[in-house]
Write a protein that holds these residues in place. Structure first.
Motif, mmCIF file in Angstrom:
data_model
loop_
_atom_site.group_PDB
_atom_site.id
_atom_site.type_symbol
_atom_site.label_atom_id
_atom_site.label_comp_id
_atom_site.label_asym_id
_atom_site.label_seq_id
_atom_site.Cartn_x
_atom_site.Cartn_y
_atom_site.Cartn_z
ATOM 1 N N UNK A 162 27.442 -8.216 -23.046
ATOM 2 C CA UNK A 162 28.660 -8.183 -22.247
ATOM 3 C C UNK A 162 28.306 -8.191 -20.772
ATOM 4 N N UNK A 163 29.300 -8.165 -19.939
ATOM 5 C CA UNK A 163 29.113 -8.125 -18.493
ATOM 6 C C UNK A 163 30.104 -7.114 -17.924
ATOM 7 N N UNK A 164 29.878 -6.637 -16.702
ATOM 8 C CA UNK A 164 30.866 -5.745 -16.084
ATOM 9 C C UNK A 164 32.228 -6.433 -15.981
ATOM 10 N N UNK A 165 33.289 -5.657 -16.043
ATOM 11 C CA UNK A 165 34.627 -6.226 -15.979
ATOM 12 C C UNK A 165 34.980 -6.729 -14.581
ATOM 13 N N UNK A 166 34.399 -6.125 -13.556
ATOM 14 C CA UNK A 166 34.625 -6.581 -12.194
ATOM 15 C C UNK A 166 33.934 -7.921 -11.970
ATOM 16 N N UNK A 167 34.646 -8.875 -11.407
ATOM 17 C CA UNK A 167 34.121 -10.238 -11.267
ATOM 18 C C UNK A 167 32.868 -10.277 -10.408
ATOM 19 N N UNK A 168 32.879 -9.611 -9.275
ATOM 20 C CA UNK A 168 31.711 -9.629 -8.394
ATOM 21 C C UNK A 168 30.517 -8.955 -9.054
ATOM 22 N N UNK A 169 30.755 -7.842 -9.737
ATOM 23 C CA UNK A 169 29.669 -7.147 -10.417
ATOM 24 C C UNK A 169 29.117 -7.989 -11.565
ATOM 25 N N UNK A 170 30.005 -8.687 -12.277
ATOM 26 C CA UNK A 170 29.561 -9.544 -13.370
ATOM 27 C C UNK A 170 28.688 -10.670 -12.849
ATOM 28 N N UNK A 171 29.111 -11.289 -11.747
ATOM 29 C CA UNK A 171 28.335 -12.386 -11.183
ATOM 30 C C UNK A 171 26.950 -11.900 -10.727
ATOM 31 N N UNK A 172 26.919 -10.717 -10.098
ATOM 32 C CA UNK A 172 25.643 -10.159 -9.656
ATOM 33 C C UNK A 172 24.745 -9.849 -10.850
ATOM 34 N N UNK A 173 25.327 -9.363 -11.940
ATOM 35 C CA UNK A 173 24.562 -9.057 -13.153
ATOM 36 C C UNK A 173 23.941 -10.315 -13.739
ATOM 37 N N UNK A 174 24.739 -11.360 -13.867
ATOM 38 C CA UNK A 174 24.233 -12.614 -14.423
ATOM 39 C C UNK A 174 23.181 -13.225 -13.502
ATOM 40 N N UNK A 175 23.411 -13.196 -12.219
ATOM 41 C CA UNK A 175 22.440 -13.753 -11.277
ATOM 42 C C UNK A 175 21.122 -12.987 -11.318
ATOM 43 N N UNK A 176 21.200 -11.677 -11.494
ATOM 44 C CA UNK A 176 19.963 -10.892 -11.594
ATOM 45 C C UNK A 176 19.166 -11.279 -12.835
ATOM 46 N N UNK A 177 19.859 -11.420 -13.970
ATOM 47 C CA UNK A 177 19.168 -11.823 -15.188
ATOM 48 C C UNK A 177 18.630 -13.244 -15.075
ATOM 49 N N UNK A 178 19.423 -14.129 -14.475
ATOM 50 C CA UNK A 178 18.997 -15.511 -14.324
ATOM 51 C C UNK A 178 17.712 -15.607 -13.523
ATOM 52 N N UNK A 179 17.556 -14.755 -12.515
ATOM 53 C CA UNK A 179 16.356 -14.774 -11.683
ATOM 54 C C UNK A 179 15.118 -14.311 -12.440
ATOM 55 N N UNK A 180 15.324 -13.601 -13.561
ATOM 56 C CA UNK A 180 14.203 -13.062 -14.316
ATOM 57 C C UNK A 180 13.648 -14.027 -15.349
ATOM 58 N N UNK A 181 14.478 -14.974 -15.799
ATOM 59 C CA UNK A 181 14.100 -15.770 -16.961
ATOM 60 C C UNK A 181 13.930 -17.234 -16.573
ATOM 61 N N UNK A 182 13.140 -17.991 -17.343
ATOM 62 C CA UNK A 182 12.939 -19.410 -17.038
ATOM 63 C C UNK A 182 14.248 -20.202 -17.097
ATOM 64 N N UNK A 183 14.285 -21.296 -16.399
ATOM 65 C CA UNK A 183 15.514 -22.092 -16.306
ATOM 66 C C UNK A 183 15.919 -22.712 -17.639
ATOM 67 N N UNK A 184 14.957 -22.902 -18.554
ATOM 68 C CA UNK A 184 15.302 -23.513 -19.837
ATOM 69 C C UNK A 184 15.897 -22.514 -20.826
ATOM 70 N N UNK A 185 15.953 -21.242 -20.461
ATOM 71 C CA UNK A 185 16.533 -20.211 -21.318
ATOM 72 C C UNK A 185 17.954 -19.927 -20.834
ATOM 73 N N UNK A 186 18.935 -20.125 -21.696
ATOM 74 C CA UNK A 186 20.327 -19.907 -21.295
ATOM 75 C C UNK A 186 20.714 -18.448 -21.526
ATOM 76 N N UNK A 187 21.783 -18.051 -20.848
ATOM 77 C CA UNK A 187 22.398 -16.743 -21.064
ATOM 78 C C UNK A 187 23.724 -16.949 -21.768
ATOM 79 N N UNK A 188 23.913 -16.223 -22.854
ATOM 80 C CA UNK A 188 25.174 -16.309 -23.585
ATOM 81 C C UNK A 188 25.829 -14.950 -23.669
#
Length: 297
Positions: A162-188
Motif C-alpha cells: 500500500x501507500x500513504x493516503x496523502x498524495x504527496x506522501x504517497x508520491x514521496x514513498x514511491x519515489x524513495x523506493x524507485x530510487x532503490x531498485x533497478x529501472x527494470x523492476x516495476x512497483x505494483x
C-alpha cells in the motif's frame, strides 16, 4: 506484464477439493475483460490452504484458460524446498511469472528472507514478483531488503502492501523506493483502497483483489490513471469506499470477495476452505445491498 491491472481470482474450494469449473469461469471472465495479467494462487486464491497437487492443477487451469493474458502463479510456502517444487510446477504449467511471499510460522529475519529469494531466483527460467504482504506473512520488508532483492536475477516487480493516503506522501514513498531498485523492476501497489493513489503516484501496476472478481470496475480505475487522469482514477476509487470499508471490517478482502462471488452467482457455496467462512446474516445482507448500489462489473 508487470504493469497495468493484475487481477487475482478466488480459488473456489470446498472440503472435497477445488471447484475447477468455477475457477475456469473466473479466469475466462478476466481474460474476456482484457486484464493485463492474472495472478493465480495469491492470498485471494487461498494458496496457503492447498496441497501441492491442487496448486499445480490451478496453475495448469489458469494458463490454459487465460488465452493470451500472462499468468503469475503464487509459489509461497513455509520451506524453501517446497517453494522450489512449486516453482517447478508453475513453470511446467507454462506460467509467465511466479509470485513469492515469505511465508513463515517462526518469524523470519531479513537475511533468511533474502536467502530464500536468492535461492529461488537462481533456479527460475521465468520472472519473479516479490510479494510483500505483512497482513498474512507477518513479515515487513525494509528499504535495504527491497534494494538487495531487487538486484537478484529474474526479479521483475515488487508488490508493495500500500501507500500513504496523502498524495504527496504517497508520491514521496514511491519515489524513495524507485530510487532503490533497478529501472527494470516495476512497483505494483496492492491493498485495493490504495490503488488509485499508488498508480497516481508512480506505481506501474495494481495487483488487485477486486479486479479478480469485477475486472471492468478495476480496469476503469487503472486505465484512467495510466492516461494521466488522476482526478478520474481517484473519483472512481472514492466511489468504492464503502467496499473498502467492508474489507477493513471483516479482517481483509478474502471473506468479502468470496461472499460477493456467491451473491453474484459466480461460484457455488461453499467457496472457502474451512475454517474460513463467508459473511453470514446481516453482514451478508449489507454486502448484497452494497453490490447492487455500486453496480460492479
Amino acid at each position: 506484464m508487470f504493469s497495468g491491472l493484475s487481477a487475482f481470482p478466488l480459488t473456489p474450494t470446498n472440503e472435497s477439493g477445488i471447484d475447477e469449473a468455477a475457477f475456469v469461469r473466473l479466469v475466462e471472465r478476466l481474460a474476456d475483460a482484457g486484464v493485463d495479467s492474472i495472478g493465480a494462487l495469491g492470498s485471494t486464491g487461498s494458496y496457503a490452504y492447498l496441497t501441492r497437487a491442487e496448486r499445480a492443477r490451478i496453475a495448469q487451469l489458469a494458463v490454459k484458460h487465460a488465452g493470451n493474458v500472462p499468468v503469475l502463479v503464487g509459489i509461497g510456502a513455509l520451506r524453501t524446498r517446497d517453494v522450489l517444487a512449486l516453482a517447478e510446477d508453475a513453470q511446467h504449467a507454462g506460467a509467465s511469472a511466479v509470485l513469492l511471499a515469505p511465508m513463515s510460522y517462526q518469524r523470519l529475519s531479513s537475511d533468511e528472507v533474502f536467502e530464500l529469494y536468492e535461492t529461488v531466483t537462481r533456479s527460475l527460467s521465468v520472472p519473479l514478483c516479490v510479494y510483500d504482504n505483512p497482513g498474512t506473512t507477518h513479515f515487513e520488508f525494509n528499504d535495504e531488503l527491497y534494494r538487495r532483492i531487487a538486484r537478484l536475477p529474474n526479479v521483475r516487480s515488487i508488490k508493495i502492501p500500500g501507500v500513504p493516503s496523502d498524495t504527496d506522501a504517497a508520491r514521496a514513498h514511491v519515489e524513495r523506493l524507485r530510487a532503490l531498485i533497478p529501472s527494470h523492476v516495476t512497483l505494483g501497489v496492492s491493498g485495493d483502497a490504495f490503488a488509485a493513489t499508488g498508480l497516481n503516484s508512480g506505481c506501474e501496476a495494481w495487483y488487485s483483489v477486486i479486479g479478480g472478481l469485477f475486472p471492468r470496475t478495476a480496469l476503469a480505475i487503472t486505465r484512467a490513471a495510466q492516461a494521466g487522469d488522476r482526478q478520474e482514477a481517484s473519483r472512481l476509487s472514492a466511489r468504492l469506499q464503502p467496499l473498502w470499508a467492508q474489507f477493513s471490517q471483516h479482517g481483509g478482502s478474502l471473506r468479502v470477495i468470496a461472499t460477493a462471488a456467491e451473491l453474484r452467482g459466480l461460484v457455488e457455496r461453499p467457496v472457502l476452505p474451512l475454517p474460513l467462512k463467508v459473511l453470514q446474516g446481516a453482514s451478508r445482507q449489507r454486502l448484497a445491498v452494497l453490490l447492487d448500489e455500486l453496480e460492479l462489473a
